[in-house]
Design a protein around this motif. Structure first.
Motif, PDB file in Angstrom:
ATOM      1  N   ARG A 120       1.244  -0.835   0.363  1.00 52.52           N
ATOM      2  CA  ARG A 120      -0.011   0.224   0.003  1.00 52.52           C
ATOM      3  C   ARG A 120       1.246   1.541   0.081  1.00 52.52           C
ATOM      4  NH1 ARG A 120      -6.078   0.462   2.736  1.00 52.52           N
ATOM      5  NH2 ARG A 120      -6.580   2.296   1.639  1.00 52.52           N
ATOM      6  N   LYS A 121       0.777   2.064  -1.113  1.00 46.36           N
ATOM      7  CA  LYS A 121       1.687   3.167  -0.911  1.00 46.36           C
ATOM      8  C   LYS A 121       0.999   4.352  -0.517  1.00 46.36           C
ATOM      9  CE  LYS A 121       3.331   2.167  -5.700  1.00 46.36           C
ATOM     10  NZ  LYS A 121       3.099   2.741  -7.221  1.00 46.36           N
ATOM     11  N   PRO A 122       2.207   4.979   0.056  1.00 49.89           N
ATOM     12  CA  PRO A 122       1.714   6.546   1.147  1.00 49.89           C
ATOM     13  C   PRO A 122       0.675   7.200  -0.004  1.00 49.89           C
ATOM     14  CG  PRO A 122       4.005   5.918   0.851  1.00 49.89           C
ATOM     15  CD  PRO A 122       3.384   4.971   0.340  1.00 49.89           C
ATOM     16  N   GLU A 123      -0.250   8.028   1.274  1.00 44.90           N
ATOM     17  CA  GLU A 123      -1.105   8.069  -0.083  1.00 44.90           C
ATOM     18  C   GLU A 123      -1.676   9.632   1.750  1.00 44.90           C
ATOM     19  OE1 GLU A 123      -5.150   6.042  -0.370  1.00 44.90           O
ATOM     20  OE2 GLU A 123      -3.792   4.910  -1.760  1.00 44.90           O
ATOM     21  N   ILE A 124      -1.029  11.067   1.269  1.00 46.47           N
ATOM     22  CA  ILE A 124      -1.375  11.784   1.529  1.00 46.47           C
ATOM     23  C   ILE A 124      -2.133  12.565   1.052  1.00 46.47           C
ATOM     24  CG2 ILE A 124       0.297  13.472   0.143  1.00 46.47           C
ATOM     25  CD1 ILE A 124       1.691  15.062   2.602  1.00 46.47           C
ATOM     26  N   GLU A 125      -2.204  13.373   2.485  1.00 41.53           N
ATOM     27  CA  GLU A 125      -4.240  14.188   2.478  1.00 41.53           C
ATOM     28  C   GLU A 125      -4.066  14.642   3.783  1.00 41.53           C
ATOM     29  OE1 GLU A 125      -8.949  12.715   3.267  1.00 41.53           O
ATOM     30  OE2 GLU A 125      -7.284  11.185   3.855  1.00 41.53           O
ATOM     31  N   LEU A 126      -4.851  16.020   2.960  1.00 39.62           N
ATOM     32  CA  LEU A 126      -5.317  17.234   3.777  1.00 39.62           C
ATOM     33  C   LEU A 126      -6.575  17.003   4.079  1.00 39.62           C
ATOM     34  CD1 LEU A 126      -4.737  20.011   5.436  1.00 39.62           C
ATOM     35  CD2 LEU A 126      -5.644  21.015   2.498  1.00 39.62           C
ATOM     36  N   ARG A 127      -6.654  17.502   5.445  1.00 40.10           N
ATOM     37  CA  ARG A 127      -8.310  16.564   6.500  1.00 40.10           C
ATOM     38  C   ARG A 127      -8.289  18.419   7.317  1.00 40.10           C
ATOM     39  NH1 ARG A 127      -9.746  11.194   8.077  1.00 40.10           N
ATOM     40  NH2 ARG A 127      -9.952   9.610   6.506  1.00 40.10           N
ATOM     41  N   ILE A 128      -9.288  19.126   6.783  1.00 45.59           N
ATOM     42  CA  ILE A 128      -9.316  20.364   7.789  1.00 45.59           C
ATOM     43  C   ILE A 128     -11.229  20.341   8.575  1.00 45.59           C
ATOM     44  CG2 ILE A 128      -8.410  22.243   5.492  1.00 45.59           C
ATOM     45  CD1 ILE A 128     -11.145  23.079   5.637  1.00 45.59           C
ATOM     46  N   MET A 129     -10.751  20.140   9.902  1.00 46.99           N
ATOM     47  CA  MET A 129     -12.169  19.731  10.847  1.00 46.99           C
ATOM     48  C   MET A 129     -11.697  20.841  11.694  1.00 46.99           C
ATOM     49  SD  MET A 129      -9.434  16.670  11.183  1.00 46.99           S
ATOM     50  CE  MET A 129      -8.027  16.851  11.645  1.00 46.99           C
ATOM     51  N   TYR A 130     -13.058  19.992  12.978  1.00 47.16           N
ATOM     52  CA  TYR A 130     -13.236  21.055  14.226  1.00 47.16           C
ATOM     53  C   TYR A 130     -13.367  22.529  13.487  1.00 47.16           C
ATOM     54  CZ  TYR A 130     -10.510  16.850  14.664  1.00 47.16           C
ATOM     55  OH  TYR A 130     -10.220  15.356  15.231  1.00 47.16           O
ATOM     56  N   PRO A 131     -14.328  22.785  12.808  1.00 49.66           N
ATOM     57  CA  PRO A 131     -14.092  24.411  12.946  1.00 49.66           C
ATOM     58  C   PRO A 131     -15.009  24.599  13.709  1.00 49.66           C
ATOM     59  CG  PRO A 131     -16.121  23.542  11.275  1.00 49.66           C
ATOM     60  CD  PRO A 131     -15.539  22.276  12.327  1.00 49.66           C
ATOM     61  N   ARG A 132     -15.469  25.759  14.514  1.00 48.48           N
ATOM     62  CA  ARG A 132     -16.065  26.675  15.530  1.00 48.48           C
ATOM     63  C   ARG A 132     -16.129  28.551  15.657  1.00 48.48           C
ATOM     64  NH1 ARG A 132     -11.790  24.981  17.943  1.00 48.48           N
ATOM     65  NH2 ARG A 132     -10.975  26.048  19.499  1.00 48.48           N
ATOM     66  N   ILE A 133     -16.676  28.771  15.829  1.00 44.88           N
ATOM     67  CA  ILE A 133     -16.569  30.435  15.200  1.00 44.88           C
ATOM     68  C   ILE A 133     -17.302  31.098  16.981  1.00 44.88           C
ATOM     69  CG2 ILE A 133     -19.549  30.167  15.531  1.00 44.88           C
ATOM     70  CD1 ILE A 133     -16.778  32.520  13.630  1.00 44.88           C
ATOM     71  N   SER A 134     -16.439  32.198  16.998  1.00 45.13           N
ATOM     72  CA  SER A 134     -16.984  33.288  18.492  1.00 45.13           C
ATOM     73  C   SER A 134     -17.493  34.263  17.821  1.00 45.13           C
ATOM     74  CB  SER A 134     -15.321  33.491  19.045  1.00 45.13           C
ATOM     75  OG  SER A 134     -15.113  33.847  18.294  1.00 45.13           O
ATOM     76  N   PRO A 135     -18.190  35.146  18.589  1.00 42.78           N
ATOM     77  CA  PRO A 135     -18.279  36.635  18.413  1.00 42.78           C
ATOM     78  C   PRO A 135     -17.278  37.007  17.380  1.00 42.78           C
ATOM     79  CG  PRO A 135     -18.877  36.381  19.822  1.00 42.78           C
ATOM     80  CD  PRO A 135     -18.162  35.030  20.081  1.00 42.78           C
ATOM     81  N   GLY A 136     -15.892  37.016  17.649  1.00 42.98           N
ATOM     82  CA  GLY A 136     -14.982  37.657  17.003  1.00 42.98           C
ATOM     83  C   GLY A 136     -14.281  36.989  15.462  1.00 42.98           C
ATOM     84  N   LYS A 137     -14.075  35.707  15.863  1.00 45.21           N
ATOM     85  CA  LYS A 137     -13.301  34.968  15.309  1.00 45.21           C
ATOM     86  C   LYS A 137     -13.738  34.270  14.910  1.00 45.21           C
ATOM     87  CE  LYS A 137      -9.928  37.062  15.167  1.00 45.21           C
ATOM     88  NZ  LYS A 137      -7.883  38.092  16.389  1.00 45.21           N
ATOM     89  N   GLY A 138     -12.874  33.057  13.820  1.00 39.60           N
ATOM     90  CA  GLY A 138     -13.703  32.114  13.344  1.00 39.60           C
ATOM     91  C   GLY A 138     -12.149  30.963  13.900  1.00 39.60           C
ATOM     92  N   TYR A 139     -12.269  29.311  13.959  1.00 39.93           N
ATOM     93  CA  TYR A 139     -11.325  28.148  14.164  1.00 39.93           C
ATOM     94  C   TYR A 139     -11.668  27.070  13.223  1.00 39.93           C
ATOM     95  CZ  TYR A 139     -10.275  31.612  18.045  1.00 39.93           C
ATOM     96  OH  TYR A 139     -10.377  32.998  18.626  1.00 39.93           O
TER      97      TYR A 139
END
Length: 511
Positions: free
Chosen positions: A104-123
């Motif tokens: 099984r050859k390596p498969e590099i992947e980007l994952r973004i997760m765990y978004p949340r919002i506050s009154p002034g910023k996003g994460y």
């Protein structure tokens, strides 16, 4: 004959998850939910339940009664499946220096997760690596991030220009484990599941030296049998609720995933102190006896509105992968798949470790909306652009802020309307769409010059934007302005104690 069918229906309700091998799991490539609104999850849930109904129809045609015997399924994993190992980090220069398993050859992947919002910023958080080998890239910097965009349901988008990778920090976290105890799990697997969750909590407790983590345990099968066992940060109390394991005692029937999530979201929503709230849903079957009448999209919407992310774990081969992936996508969680009960302890340790190892982005949202897609592009390995997205909400609530990607020269209040035409048009479009909104434009400065001068300049910056917006058709009675000088910097002064062009800015706040 009628009584026989009634008997078979009752048998099915109690034992569907045990006999789920009758449903062909030929999902091939999982669906993508990118660009689709939250209601898409109800379509996925309906498709999953249609498979259940088809199973019922076929059940009445079976002649071989042995097919209905209650037994624990053995899951045959794919030939190239790599068992769950501890997460390893490596810099980009040595990332591929490891032994290949099962061709099984390596498969590099980007994952973004765990978004949340506050009154002034996003994460949100992100990770780059190979999720089969559990191997992550360790030395990622802001320069590796090529773009972050917010995309509305109609395809409008804006570029996030103000963001940073946060340093590792102590965060109050709440982990809620929602554990399937339907009949197909069997007593031995249920024991190993309970022990595995406790082992992971104990592991995380050793890492969490500030004792910032809270844990909740739910067990469920079906027909309303959903139980909240404990919410605590006390290790002894958590131990007592999980160890010694008690198998399927009190459970062992069907599966009701939506009901379990409904309860778990309600319980964790009451936590107003934790900065990060995560539900970990573990199941090995189809949701077939839900009693909660509201659609799944409403359950997920409540999770989103309360900054709750849902991680999903599918065990074996007899669950609906699209159904779980939809939950993870819309609730901003990661997704995992395991094939053997011996992996449970390492699996849950990895889930908690992944939270600590992920990179966390703080950013200024550039658009409002209840169904926003965050898209990130990164390049860390020789021009190999990686893209990932997740679902996000930036509701236009009172006190919420939207970053206006307009920056100023030192001491200036002049807005280059040609240079910032796109940004200005986005603001006007949104205010025309939400005609009931009133806004406060806040002007800000960095620390160059005197406080008195900066108060004046910051007020003038806010007034400049007001003039542009009114000239573009927005009623001036909807707009207030305020100058705040350097009192509320959006970004730290790292390279110079007084100069940071990102703080020479304006923000719009909903009134």
């Amino acid at each position: 004959m009628y009584n026989l069918k009634i008997l078979l229906v009752v048998f099915f309700v109690f034992n569907f998850s045990v006999n789920a091998q009758e449903i062909e799991n030929n999902q091939n490539q999982p669906k993508t939910f990118v660009g689709k609104g939250l209601k898409e999850i109800d379509n996925v849930a309906k498709e999953a339940f249609d498979k259940v109904k088809d199973f019922i129809k076929n059940l009445f045609r079976y002649k071989n009664k042995k097919r209905h015997e209650k037994k624990i399924n053995k899951h045959k994993q794919p030939d190239n499946y790599i068992y769950t190992n501890p997460i390893v980090t490596a810099d980009r220069d040595t990332f591929f220096d490891f032994d290949i398993q099962k061709n099984r050859k390596p498969e590099i992947e980007l994952r973004i997760m765990y978004p949340r919002i506050s009154p002034g910023k996003g994460y949100f958080s992100f990770q780059i690596g190979d999720y089969n080998y559990k191997r992550y890239v360790s030395n990622i910097t802001k320069d590796d991030i090529k773009s972050i965009r917010l995309i509305s349901p109609n395809g409008d988008s804006c570029q996030v220009k103000k963001f940073r990778i946060l340093p590792k920090r102590d965060v109050k976290r709440h982990f809620s484990f929602v554990l399937d105890h339907s009949g197909s799990m069997g007593n031995v697997r249920a024991d190993m599941l309970q022990q595995g969750v406790y082992n992971a909590i104990n592991y995380n407790n050793d890492i969490d030296v500030s004792n910032n983590s809270v844990y909740t345990i739910h067990k469920f099968d079906g027909e309303g049998n959903i139980n909240h066992l404990i919410t605590s940060k006390n290790l002894s109390q958590l131990y007592s609720s999980l160890v010694p394991p008690n198998g399927l005692n009190g459970y062992g029937k069907s599966t009701a995933i939506k009901d379990a999530l409904f309860q778990a979201v309600n319980v964790i929503s009451a936590d107003t102190e934790s900065e990060m709230k995560m539900i970990v849903l573990f199941t090995d079957g189809y949701s077939n006896t839900d009693e909660v009448k509201i659609p799944l999209s409403d359950v997920i919407r409540k999770a989103i509105n309360n900054n709750i992310n849902i991680v999903v774990v599918g065990f074996g081969s007899q669950y609906d992968e699209n159904y779980l992936n939809a939950i993870a996508y819309y609730a901003g969680g990661n997704r995992y798949k395991v094939w053997h009960e011996n992996e449970f302890s390492q699996l849950f340790e990895n889930i908690l470790a992944d939270v600590n190892l992920s990179y966390e982005i703080e950013f200024s949202p550039c658009m409002f909306g209840d169904e926003i897609q965050i898209e990130m592009m990164a390049d860390i390995l020789e021009g190999n652009n990686l893209t990932s997205s997740t679902f996000f909400a930036t509701p236009a609530d009172q006190g919420s802020s939207i970053a206006v990607d307009i920056l100023f020269d030192p001491g200036s209040d002049e807005i280059d309307e040609e240079k910032f035409a796109v940004e200005l048009e986005q603001i006007v479009q949104y205010l025309n769409f939400k005609k009931e909104l009133k806004i406060l434009i806040e002007g800000h400065t960095d620390k160059t010059g005197s406080k008195k001068l900066n108060l004046k300049v910051s007020k003038e910056r806010a007034e400049s934007l007001k003039k542009v917006l009114t000239r573009m058709g927005i009623d001036e009675s909807r707009i207030e302005t305020k100058g705040l000088a350097w009192d509320f910097p959006a970004y730290p002064y790292l390279d110079h104690p007084e100069i940071n062009e990102l703080n020479r800015r304006i923000e719009i706040k909903i009134l």
